[in-house]
Write an enzyme that holds these catalytic residues in place. Structure first.
Site, PDB file in Angstrom:
ATOM      1  CE1 TYR A 108      -2.822  -2.446   5.088  1.00 24.95           C
ATOM      2  CE2 TYR A 108      -2.716  -0.086   4.044  1.00 24.95           C
ATOM      3  CZ  TYR A 108      -3.549  -1.995   3.800  1.00 24.95           C
ATOM      4  OH  TYR A 108      -3.107  -1.843   3.092  1.00 24.95           O
ATOM      5  CB  SER A 143      -1.087   0.588   1.049  1.00 24.77           C
ATOM      6  OG  SER A 143      -1.900   0.817   1.343  1.00 24.77           O
TER       7      SER A 143
END
Length: 244
Positions: free
Chosen positions: A168, A145
């Protein structure tokens, strides 16, 4: 062991969202795709519509947080095919609480996030690496990501500068580092290893997403189908190379 000459691909976390669409696109390219999910019944249910369309998709149970499950899946693939041409490490979790600051996120959130997003990827890759080495020119795709990009996080002009989901994001930064190290290890082999950013995709995990899953899966599929002259050890999104 079968004598299937088609490329064999395995996609983790593939019962929904980006993983499911990645399975669809790879199967549409003529690959035999193993649709992996933690729950075998759900994986079978997800594979049935593809099979009804004539796509070569097969369900397999694989929980990336379970060493026993990983070993069994790798043994099943070894027994049936003797190789693996494509591994898409798609399984991931997003557990950060949007209402908390980085320092307020619980240690449990950090540990559970890394267990799936990093350690699960490493364990799965280690288990399947002998089968990937047995293929003529395997591809490993790690779903990362832009939230793992340290360059983007420190650039005030970046779209993610004010988006701080630390567990994350850090798990994806670590995944990017794993990608670099593994690509270096395999640099003298035909195997290519890349990380991809799918974009902000509207899925069950990201209700705020802007892209559809078809577009979101495109980069994973592109990296899975790379030719011999393709890149390795990079971070990619829809034809662009992203900064680490």
């Amino acid at each position: 062991m079968t004598t299937d000459t088609r490329r064999i691909a395995l996609v983790t976390g593939a019962t929904r969202g980006l993983g499911l669409e990645t399975v669809r696109q790879l199967a549409a390219e003529g690959l035999h795709v193993l649709l992996a999910g933690r729950d075998h019944t759900r994986a079978v249910a997800a594979a049935v519509p593809f099979q009804a369309e004539g796509l070569s998709v097969e369900a397999i149970a694989l929980d990336v947080t379970s060493p026993v499950s990983i070993r069994k899946a790798a043994q099943d693939v070894a027994d049936k095919f003797g190789r693996l041409d494509v591994l898409v490490n798609n399984a991931g979790v997003f557990l950060d609480d949007f209402g908390l600051s980085p320092s307020q996120q619980s240690l449990r959130t950090w540990r559970e996030t890394f267990e799936t997003n990093l350690f699960g990827v490493i364990a799965t890759t280690q288990a399947f690496l002998p089968l990937l080495r047995a293929a003529p020119a395997a591809r490993i795709v790690n779903l990362s990501s832009v939230l793992g990009s340290l360059a983007a996080h420190t650039d005030p002009s970046s779209e993610v500068f004010d988006i701080k989901m630390p567990a994350y994001g850090a798990s994806k930064s670590a995944l990017n580092a794993w990608t670099v190290h593994l690509a270096h290890e395999l640099r003298d082999t035909p195997i290519k290893v890349n990380a991809v950013h799918p974009g902000s995709v509207k899925t069950d995990m990201n209700a705020r997403g802007e892209l559809d899953v078809r577009t979101g899966a495109r980069t994973s599929v592109e990296m899975a189908l790379l030719g011999a002259d393709g890149p390795s050890g990079g971070f990619h999104h829809l034809g662009e190379v992203l900064p680490w």
